[in-house]
Design a protein around this motif. Structure first.
Motif, PDB file in Angstrom:
ATOM      1  N   UNK A  22       0.824  -1.201   0.000  1.00 38.06           N
ATOM      2  CA  UNK A  22       0.000   0.000   0.000  1.00 38.06           C
ATOM      3  C   UNK A  22       0.863   1.257   0.000  1.00 38.06           C
ATOM      4  N   UNK A  23       1.888   1.294   0.853  1.00 38.48           N
ATOM      5  CA  UNK A  23       2.681   2.522   0.963  1.00 38.48           C
ATOM      6  C   UNK A  23       3.590   2.739  -0.243  1.00 38.48           C
ATOM      7  N   UNK A  24       3.841   1.696  -1.015  1.00 35.94           N
ATOM      8  CA  UNK A  24       4.613   1.884  -2.250  1.00 35.94           C
ATOM      9  C   UNK A  24       3.817   2.669  -3.284  1.00 35.94           C
TER      10      UNK A  24
ATOM     11  N   UNK B   4       1.426   9.438   0.440  1.00 35.56           N
ATOM     12  CA  UNK B   4       0.846  10.305   1.465  1.00 35.56           C
ATOM     13  C   UNK B   4      -0.584   9.834   1.710  1.00 35.56           C
ATOM     14  N   UNK B   5      -0.892   9.484   2.953  1.00 36.13           N
ATOM     15  CA  UNK B   5      -2.218   8.953   3.244  1.00 36.13           C
ATOM     16  C   UNK B   5      -2.569   9.204   4.699  1.00 36.13           C
TER      17      UNK B   5
ATOM     18  N   UNK C 231      -7.295   2.423   6.472  1.00 36.00           N
ATOM     19  CA  UNK C 231      -8.238   1.552   7.170  1.00 36.00           C
ATOM     20  C   UNK C 231      -9.353   1.101   6.235  1.00 36.00           C
ATOM     21  N   UNK C 232      -9.800   1.995   5.357  1.00 34.16           N
ATOM     22  CA  UNK C 232     -10.847   1.636   4.407  1.00 34.16           C
ATOM     23  C   UNK C 232     -10.375   0.592   3.403  1.00 34.16           C
ATOM     24  N   UNK C 233      -9.077   0.594   3.097  1.00 34.53           N
ATOM     25  CA  UNK C 233      -8.548  -0.299   2.070  1.00 34.53           C
ATOM     26  C   UNK C 233      -8.078  -1.661   2.574  1.00 34.53           C
TER      27      UNK C 233
ATOM     28  N   UNK D 104      -8.391  -7.580   9.629  1.00 36.81           N
ATOM     29  CA  UNK D 104      -7.361  -6.903  10.421  1.00 36.81           C
ATOM     30  C   UNK D 104      -7.993  -5.774  11.222  1.00 36.81           C
ATOM     31  N   UNK D 105      -7.597  -5.654  12.459  1.00 41.09           N
ATOM     32  CA  UNK D 105      -8.172  -4.626  13.327  1.00 41.09           C
ATOM     33  C   UNK D 105      -7.388  -3.317  13.186  1.00 41.09           C
TER      34      UNK D 105
END
Length: 173
Positions: free
Chosen positions: A14-16, A20-21, A27-29, A34-35
Motif C-alpha cells: 500500500x505505501x509503495x 501520502x495517506x 483503514x478503508x482499504x 485486520x483490526x
C-alpha cells in the motif's frame, strides 16, 4: 503472528503506491480481518524503522530514497491532506499567490496558507507552517486562478497592480 505478517505485506504494498495517506484511508482499504489496533501498531513499527514518517496526527508519508537524498511529499500536499482530515479548506496566501501568478519574483520563505478553520501553527518535517483564518467568502470562488488573484490583490492592493501587471494577467503570463 502469520496474520500480522500478512498485514505487514499488505501495508508495504500500500505505501509503495500511496506516498501520502491518512489512517482513515488505509483503514478503508485493508481487509476486514485486520483490526485498526493491529494497523496502528504496524504503522508505529514502520515509523520506528524509518519506512514512514508521521508529519501530523493520523497523517503518514512514505519518503522515497534516491541517490540524491530522501524525497518527501511537498509541504503543500501534506498541508492539503491535513486540511482534508480536519474538514477545512485551505489556499495559498497572497504572497505565494503573487509569486505563482508571476506578479512577483520574490519567493516567500514562510509557508502560510489561508483556512476557514482556526488560526494555528503546525510543524511539518521541522518546518513551521502558519494556517491563517480568513472569512468564508474567500473560498466561495470556484476558479483557482480567480482565488489566487483575489489573494494577490488583498496583499498588494488594487492600486498597486499596474497596467503592465494587469496585461500580464489577462494574457496568462
Amino acid at each position: 503472528m502469520k496474520k500480522f505478517d500478512n498485514l505487514r505485506i499488505y501495508v508495504e504494498d500500500y505505501i509503495k503506491s500511496h506516498h501520502l495517506f491518512t489512517f482513515d484511508e488505509i483503514t478503508e482499504d485493508i481487509p476486514d480481518e485486520y483490526s485498526p489496533k493491529d494497523l496502528k501498531r504496524l504503522l508505529t513499527l514502520f515509523i520506528d524503522e524509518n519506512k514512514l514518517m508521521k508529519p501530523f496526527k493520523d497523517v503518514y508519508c512514505h519518503p522515497v530514497n534516491t541517490r540524491f537524498g530522501t524525497l518527501y511529499p511537498s509541504i503543500e500536499d501534506i498541508v492539503r491532506k491535513i486540511a482534508g482530515l480536519l474538514n477545512e479548506n485551505i489556499a495559498t496566501d497572497g504572497y505565494h499567490a503573487l509569486n505563482e501568478l508571476g506578479l512577483s519574483t520574490q519567493v516567500p520563505m514562510k509557508y502560510t496558507y489561508i483556512t476557514n478553520g482556526k488560526t494555528r501553527n503546525i510543524s511539518v518535517h521541522g518546518i513551521n507552517v502558519h494556517l491563517k483564518h480568513v472569512p468564508a467568502w474567500c473560498f466561495y470562488i470556484d476558479k483557482p486562478i480567480m482565488r489566487l488573484l483575489t489573494q494577490a490583490i488583498r496583499v498588494e492592493g488594487q492600486k498597486n497592480i499596474s497596467q503592465f501587471r494587469g496585461t500580464a494577467i489577462q494574457h496568462g503570463q
